[in-house]
Scaffold this motif. Sequence first.
Motif, PDB file in Angstrom:
ATOM      1  N   SER A  38      53.501  45.607  51.272  1.00 24.21           N
ATOM      2  CA  SER A  38      53.292  44.422  50.438  1.00 24.21           C
ATOM      3  C   SER A  38      51.821  44.023  50.385  1.00 24.21           C
ATOM      4  CB  SER A  38      54.135  43.254  50.948  1.00 24.21           C
ATOM      5  OG  SER A  38      55.501  43.523  50.735  1.00 24.21           O
ATOM      6  N   ILE A  39      51.099  44.186  51.495  1.00 21.48           N
ATOM      7  CA  ILE A  39      49.657  43.902  51.481  1.00 21.48           C
ATOM      8  C   ILE A  39      48.967  44.856  50.506  1.00 21.48           C
ATOM      9  CG2 ILE A  39      47.513  44.041  52.824  1.00 21.48           C
ATOM     10  CD1 ILE A  39      49.129  42.933  55.219  1.00 21.48           C
ATOM     11  N   GLY A  40      49.328  46.138  50.567  1.00 18.52           N
ATOM     12  CA  GLY A  40      48.741  47.110  49.647  1.00 18.52           C
ATOM     13  C   GLY A  40      49.011  46.752  48.195  1.00 18.52           C
ATOM     14  N   GLU A  41      50.243  46.370  47.889  1.00 21.83           N
ATOM     15  CA  GLU A  41      50.595  45.987  46.525  1.00 21.83           C
ATOM     16  C   GLU A  41      49.842  44.729  46.095  1.00 21.83           C
ATOM     17  OE1 GLU A  41      54.844  45.759  46.764  1.00 21.83           O
ATOM     18  OE2 GLU A  41      55.030  47.937  46.993  1.00 21.83           O
ATOM     19  N   ALA A  42      49.698  43.781  47.015  1.00 28.15           N
ATOM     20  CA  ALA A  42      48.951  42.559  46.689  1.00 28.15           C
ATOM     21  C   ALA A  42      47.477  42.881  46.440  1.00 28.15           C
ATOM     22  CB  ALA A  42      49.093  41.542  47.826  1.00 28.15           C
ATOM     23  N   LEU A  43      46.900  43.789  47.229  1.00 34.87           N
ATOM     24  CA  LEU A  43      45.510  44.213  47.000  1.00 34.87           C
ATOM     25  C   LEU A  43      45.371  44.859  45.623  1.00 34.87           C
ATOM     26  CD1 LEU A  43      44.672  45.741  50.505  1.00 34.87           C
ATOM     27  CD2 LEU A  43      43.712  43.634  49.537  1.00 34.87           C
ATOM     28  N   ALA A  44      46.330  45.717  45.277  1.00 34.46           N
ATOM     29  CA  ALA A  44      46.293  46.392  43.976  1.00 34.46           C
ATOM     30  C   ALA A  44      46.383  45.380  42.833  1.00 34.46           C
ATOM     31  CB  ALA A  44      47.421  47.411  43.883  1.00 34.46           C
ATOM     32  N   SER A  45      47.231  44.385  42.997  1.00 38.64           N
ATOM     33  CA  SER A  45      47.382  43.356  41.974  1.00 38.64           C
ATOM     34  C   SER A  45      46.111  42.507  41.872  1.00 38.64           C
ATOM     35  CB  SER A  45      48.576  42.472  42.311  1.00 38.64           C
ATOM     36  OG  SER A  45      48.677  41.406  41.396  1.00 38.64           O
ATOM     37  N   PHE A  46      45.628  42.055  43.010  1.00 37.90           N
ATOM     38  CA  PHE A  46      44.496  41.137  43.049  1.00 37.90           C
ATOM     39  C   PHE A  46      43.198  41.793  42.593  1.00 37.90           C
ATOM     40  CE2 PHE A  46      41.110  38.763  45.263  1.00 37.90           C
ATOM     41  CZ  PHE A  46      41.409  37.478  44.860  1.00 37.90           C
ATOM     42  N   TYR A  47      42.909  42.985  43.114  1.00 42.64           N
ATOM     43  CA  TYR A  47      41.613  43.616  42.845  1.00 42.64           C
ATOM     44  C   TYR A  47      41.617  44.598  41.670  1.00 42.64           C
ATOM     45  CZ  TYR A  47      39.907  41.573  47.157  1.00 42.64           C
ATOM     46  OH  TYR A  47      39.533  40.685  48.132  1.00 42.64           O
ATOM     47  N   TYR A  48      42.774  45.180  41.341  1.00 50.48           N
ATOM     48  CA  TYR A  48      42.821  46.202  40.300  1.00 50.48           C
ATOM     49  C   TYR A  48      43.639  45.778  39.080  1.00 50.48           C
ATOM     50  CZ  TYR A  48      40.808  49.343  43.756  1.00 50.48           C
ATOM     51  OH  TYR A  48      39.982  49.922  44.687  1.00 50.48           O
ATOM     52  N   LEU A 145      41.537  53.794  38.283  1.00 51.56           N
ATOM     53  CA  LEU A 145      41.641  52.379  37.948  1.00 51.56           C
ATOM     54  C   LEU A 145      40.371  51.694  38.428  1.00 51.56           C
ATOM     55  CD1 LEU A 145      45.275  51.499  39.088  1.00 51.56           C
ATOM     56  CD2 LEU A 145      44.466  51.970  36.763  1.00 51.56           C
ATOM     57  N   GLU A 146      39.782  50.894  37.580  1.00 52.83           N
ATOM     58  CA  GLU A 146      38.583  50.150  37.960  1.00 52.83           C
ATOM     59  C   GLU A 146      38.984  48.777  38.495  1.00 52.83           C
ATOM     60  OE1 GLU A 146      35.301  50.879  38.134  1.00 52.83           O
ATOM     61  OE2 GLU A 146      35.969  52.921  37.737  1.00 52.83           O
ATOM     62  N   PRO A 147      38.336  48.319  39.540  1.00 49.63           N
ATOM     63  CA  PRO A 147      38.616  46.957  40.010  1.00 49.63           C
ATOM     64  C   PRO A 147      38.288  45.943  38.918  1.00 49.63           C
ATOM     65  CG  PRO A 147      37.326  48.165  41.630  1.00 49.63           C
ATOM     66  CD  PRO A 147      37.350  48.991  40.382  1.00 49.63           C
ATOM     67  N   CYS A 148      39.089  44.895  38.841  1.00 45.08           N
ATOM     68  CA  CYS A 148      38.841  43.831  37.865  1.00 45.08           C
ATOM     69  C   CYS A 148      38.143  42.648  38.529  1.00 45.08           C
ATOM     70  CB  CYS A 148      40.139  43.407  37.192  1.00 45.08           C
ATOM     71  SG  CYS A 148      41.417  42.849  38.326  1.00 45.08           S
ATOM     72  N   LYS A 149      37.979  42.734  39.857  1.00 44.89           N
ATOM     73  CA  LYS A 149      37.272  41.710  40.637  1.00 44.89           C
ATOM     74  C   LYS A 149      36.383  42.428  41.632  1.00 44.89           C
ATOM     75  CE  LYS A 149      40.841  38.110  40.740  1.00 44.89           C
ATOM     76  NZ  LYS A 149      41.778  38.668  39.790  1.00 44.89           N
ATOM     77  N   PRO A 150      35.313  41.786  42.081  1.00 48.39           N
ATOM     78  CA  PRO A 150      34.486  42.413  43.116  1.00 48.39           C
ATOM     79  C   PRO A 150      35.301  42.645  44.393  1.00 48.39           C
ATOM     80  CG  PRO A 150      33.380  40.494  42.176  1.00 48.39           C
ATOM     81  CD  PRO A 150      34.785  40.497  41.648  1.00 48.39           C
ATOM     82  N   LEU A 151      35.145  43.821  44.975  1.00 45.33           N
ATOM     83  CA  LEU A 151      35.837  44.138  46.220  1.00 45.33           C
ATOM     84  C   LEU A 151      35.149  43.425  47.378  1.00 45.33           C
ATOM     85  CD1 LEU A 151      36.416  47.961  45.669  1.00 45.33           C
ATOM     86  CD2 LEU A 151      38.004  46.089  45.238  1.00 45.33           C
ATOM     87  N   PRO A 152      35.873  43.155  48.471  1.00 42.07           N
ATOM     88  CA  PRO A 152      35.253  42.485  49.617  1.00 42.07           C
ATOM     89  C   PRO A 152      34.030  43.269  50.116  1.00 42.07           C
ATOM     90  CG  PRO A 152      37.635  42.639  49.911  1.00 42.07           C
ATOM     91  CD  PRO A 152      37.288  43.454  48.710  1.00 42.07           C
ATOM     92  N   VAL A 153      33.041  42.553  50.583  1.00 46.01           N
ATOM     93  CA  VAL A 153      31.835  43.188  51.123  1.00 46.01           C
ATOM     94  C   VAL A 153      32.232  44.172  52.212  1.00 46.01           C
ATOM     95  CG1 VAL A 153      29.675  42.762  52.359  1.00 46.01           C
ATOM     96  CG2 VAL A 153      30.408  41.185  50.564  1.00 46.01           C
ATOM     97  N   GLY A 154      31.682  45.374  52.134  1.00 49.08           N
ATOM     98  CA  GLY A 154      31.966  46.389  53.137  1.00 49.08           C
ATOM     99  C   GLY A 154      33.157  47.263  52.826  1.00 49.08           C
TER     100      GLY A 154
END
Length: 163
Positions: A38-48, A145-154
């Motif tokens: 679920s964390i992975g899916e949320a990351l995909a939704s939020f950032y991609y 897939l390109e991120p639609c938001k900046p990814l976390p630093v690092g």
Amino acid sequence: MDEVEFPKLIQELYATVGKLEKMFPGRHFTPDGHLVGSIGEALASFYYGVELRKASAEGHDGDVGNRMVEVKATQGNQVALSSGPQHLLVFKLLPDGRFEEHYNGPGAPVWALFANRARPKRGQFQVSLFALKGLMAKVPASEMLEPCKPLPVGTKRNPCSPK
């Protein structure tokens, strides 16, 4: 979705895990199973921008435009696949709440690794992050897939992708 709160909550989750492991030496409080997925899916939704389907939907976790996307997340060194996805996005979750993108491309080359193999007893083929990095090196940027938001630093993105 709160764009500030989401990354903060993931970092807090892993900070809590670290504190529990210090309080109970030898015990592992590693988030796993449904939580990691679920964390992975949320990351995909939020950032991609992956539009998620109903949880535990057969085949794919969501869509980006006309691409059906399967999301896999792990804290280890491999992920499991039960079918060949149209597009595959694989993350390794790190203990500080960041993540690494290990694969972002068509699912066919990954599924081809299992050609002519008997299906395992549990129905899922295991693929290592190392093998995925090798395949990632061949994925053109136009197929990612390109991120639609900046990814976390690092955050490490496409460790072996073509520049």
